[in-house]
Design a protein around this motif. Structure first.
Motif, PDB file in Angstrom:
ATOM      1  N   LEU A  92      -0.591  -2.497  -5.386  1.00 16.83           N
ATOM      2  CA  LEU A  92      -1.936  -2.221  -4.888  1.00 16.83           C
ATOM      3  C   LEU A  92      -2.899  -3.349  -5.231  1.00 16.83           C
ATOM      4  CD1 LEU A  92      -2.175   1.588  -5.750  1.00 16.83           C
ATOM      5  CD2 LEU A  92      -1.828   0.568  -3.493  1.00 16.83           C
ATOM      6  N   ILE A 119       0.815  -1.209   0.000  1.00 20.08           N
ATOM      7  CA  ILE A 119       0.000   0.000   0.000  1.00 20.08           C
ATOM      8  C   ILE A 119       0.854   1.267   0.000  1.00 20.08           C
ATOM      9  CG2 ILE A 119      -1.662   1.375   1.309  1.00 20.08           C
ATOM     10  CD1 ILE A 119      -2.958  -0.960  -0.032  1.00 20.08           C
ATOM     11  N   LEU A 137       2.895   5.565   6.206  1.00 19.51           N
ATOM     12  CA  LEU A 137       2.135   6.030   5.045  1.00 19.51           C
ATOM     13  C   LEU A 137       2.296   7.536   4.868  1.00 19.51           C
ATOM     14  CD1 LEU A 137       0.097   5.748   2.767  1.00 19.51           C
ATOM     15  CD2 LEU A 137      -1.735   5.862   4.457  1.00 19.51           C
ATOM     16  N   LEU A 148       1.347   3.415  -3.249  1.00 25.91           N
ATOM     17  CA  LEU A 148       0.828   4.778  -3.372  1.00 25.91           C
ATOM     18  C   LEU A 148       1.941   5.780  -3.665  1.00 25.91           C
ATOM     19  CD1 LEU A 148      -1.746   4.868  -0.412  1.00 25.91           C
ATOM     20  CD2 LEU A 148      -2.249   4.784  -2.865  1.00 25.91           C
ATOM     21  N   THR A 149       3.089   5.581  -3.019  1.00 26.04           N
ATOM     22  CA  THR A 149       4.223   6.480  -3.254  1.00 26.04           C
ATOM     23  C   THR A 149       4.662   6.437  -4.712  1.00 26.04           C
ATOM     24  OG1 THR A 149       4.986   6.134  -0.974  1.00 26.04           O
ATOM     25  CG2 THR A 149       6.557   7.086  -2.513  1.00 26.04           C
ATOM     26  N   GLY A 173       3.877   0.084  -8.803  1.00 27.61           N
ATOM     27  CA  GLY A 173       2.982   0.557  -7.762  1.00 27.61           C
ATOM     28  C   GLY A 173       1.572   0.022  -7.943  1.00 27.61           C
ATOM     29  N   VAL A 207       4.673   9.206   1.842  1.00 21.74           N
ATOM     30  CA  VAL A 207       3.999  10.007   0.812  1.00 21.74           C
ATOM     31  C   VAL A 207       4.441  11.465   0.903  1.00 21.74           C
ATOM     32  CG1 VAL A 207       1.780  10.862   0.002  1.00 21.74           C
ATOM     33  CG2 VAL A 207       2.025   8.466   0.639  1.00 21.74           C
ATOM     34  N   LYS A 265       5.521   3.652 -11.522  1.00 18.68           N
ATOM     35  CA  LYS A 265       4.074   3.603 -11.373  1.00 18.68           C
ATOM     36  C   LYS A 265       3.504   2.214 -11.676  1.00 18.68           C
ATOM     37  CE  LYS A 265       1.769   7.175 -12.572  1.00 18.68           C
ATOM     38  NZ  LYS A 265       1.096   8.261 -13.349  1.00 18.68           N
ATOM     39  N   LEU A 320       2.841   5.842  -7.247  1.00 21.70           N
ATOM     40  CA  LEU A 320       1.862   6.528  -8.088  1.00 21.70           C
ATOM     41  C   LEU A 320       2.101   8.038  -8.113  1.00 21.70           C
ATOM     42  CD1 LEU A 320      -1.501   4.693  -7.278  1.00 21.70           C
ATOM     43  CD2 LEU A 320       0.120   4.255  -9.130  1.00 21.70           C
TER      44      LEU A 320
END
Length: 291
Positions: free
Chosen positions: A278, A83, A199, A87-88, A274, A203, A271, A90
């Motif tokens: 996910l 996760i 998280l 997310l990072t 990533g 981020v 990405k 992305l």
């Protein structure tokens, strides 16, 4: 019920602000002393954002209620990679240091295998195995000290830990109110709550261009979670390891492998990887909902 929901919200607010301060302070230390961001991430940030896991698990062990420890740590480690790094990635491409690719990630997977072996032999992590985990932790610290000296930044860490304590307390009570199992709570609710610092920190670091902190934070945190958190808990009392945790620990190893494979060729987390991460977590969460 309303009180617990309020505590949960307050916890989230503490976490967001605490992680923001933590990134700023850690990046400042790196700049002031000429320490690479990767080293700051692997030490100060990683250990600081892992304090919630340590607080929850060690407190539970001291209260003779260590059953949630494995779920908390393993769940956090899976969530950290799938996760948080997902997310990072992305948000921005995250460069992978050579040492992270060839030393820290493999070591993270190795200690996860060690944890699995410890749990499979007798259904619990014993005092002797806690000593083994602590010995590996000291080896890891020695490795980090060889790379660079360690700084200190406890004030920012306190806000993160306090926020996670509120968040975990509120979320756990809500989950129990709805009759969820201890394993599910540990692997999801508590894991998410204690991973919120990672998280927000990762981020935030990625958005500010401190990508070295984002990667080092996760890898160092996962190593710290297993060796220090479970190792310390096992020194207090045997830590129960349910048979079902073998699958979860295997998923944690797989997460490390996905990270390693996804970054090996281009030396950065992109990405595409990533998105894969996910999707992997979505599949894992679906599995947890049906078993």
């Amino acid at each position: 019920m309303m009180l617990q929901a309020g505590i949960l919200i307050v916890g989230f607010l503490f976490l967001v602000k605490g992680a923001d301060w933590f990134v700023e302070g850690s990046a400042s230390i790196a700049r002031k002393f000429g320490i690479p961001q990767l080293i700051i991430g692997l030490t100060i940030v990683a250990m600081g954002t892992s304090m919630p896991e340590a607080a929850v698990s060690i407190t539970a062990a001291m209260q003779q209620n260590a059953g949630i420890t494995i779920g908390n740590v393993v769940g956090s480690n899976i969530l950290n990679i799938f996760i948080i790094l997902g997310l990072t990635a992305l948000i921005t491409n995250v460069a992978i240091q050579r040492s992270t690719l060839f030393y820290e990630i493999p070591f993270m997977m190795f200690v996860t295998v060690v944890l699995m072996i410890c749990g499979m032999t007798g259904g619990k992590v014993t005092f002797a195995e806690g000593i083994v985990l602590w010995a590996l932790f000291l080896v890891y610290l020695g490795y980090l000290f060889v790379m660079s000296k360690k700084g200190e930044n406890p004030e920012e860490e306190e806000a993160v830990v306090k926020g996670s304590d509120f968040a975990v307390s509120g979320a756990t009570e809500i989950a129990r109110y709805f009759g969820m199992s201890e394993r599910f709570i540990g692997l999801t609710i508590v894991a998410l709550g204690t991973s919120l610092p990672e998280l927000v920190t990762s981020v935030t670091a990625a958005k500010r261009g401190n990508a070295g902190i984002a990667i080092g934070n996760i890898v160092g945190s996962n190593i710290f979670n297993i060796l220090f958190v479970i190792g310390t808990a096992a020194l207090i009392c045997p830590v129960p390891f349910e048979t079902k945790f073998i699958v979860d620990t295997g998923i944690a190893i797989l997460a490390g492998l996905v990270l390693w494979i996804g970054t090996y060729k281009n030396r950065e987390l992109r990405k595409t990887c990533g998105v894969v991460m996910l999707l992997c977590y979505a599949g894992y969460f679906a599995y947890l909902c049906v078993v």
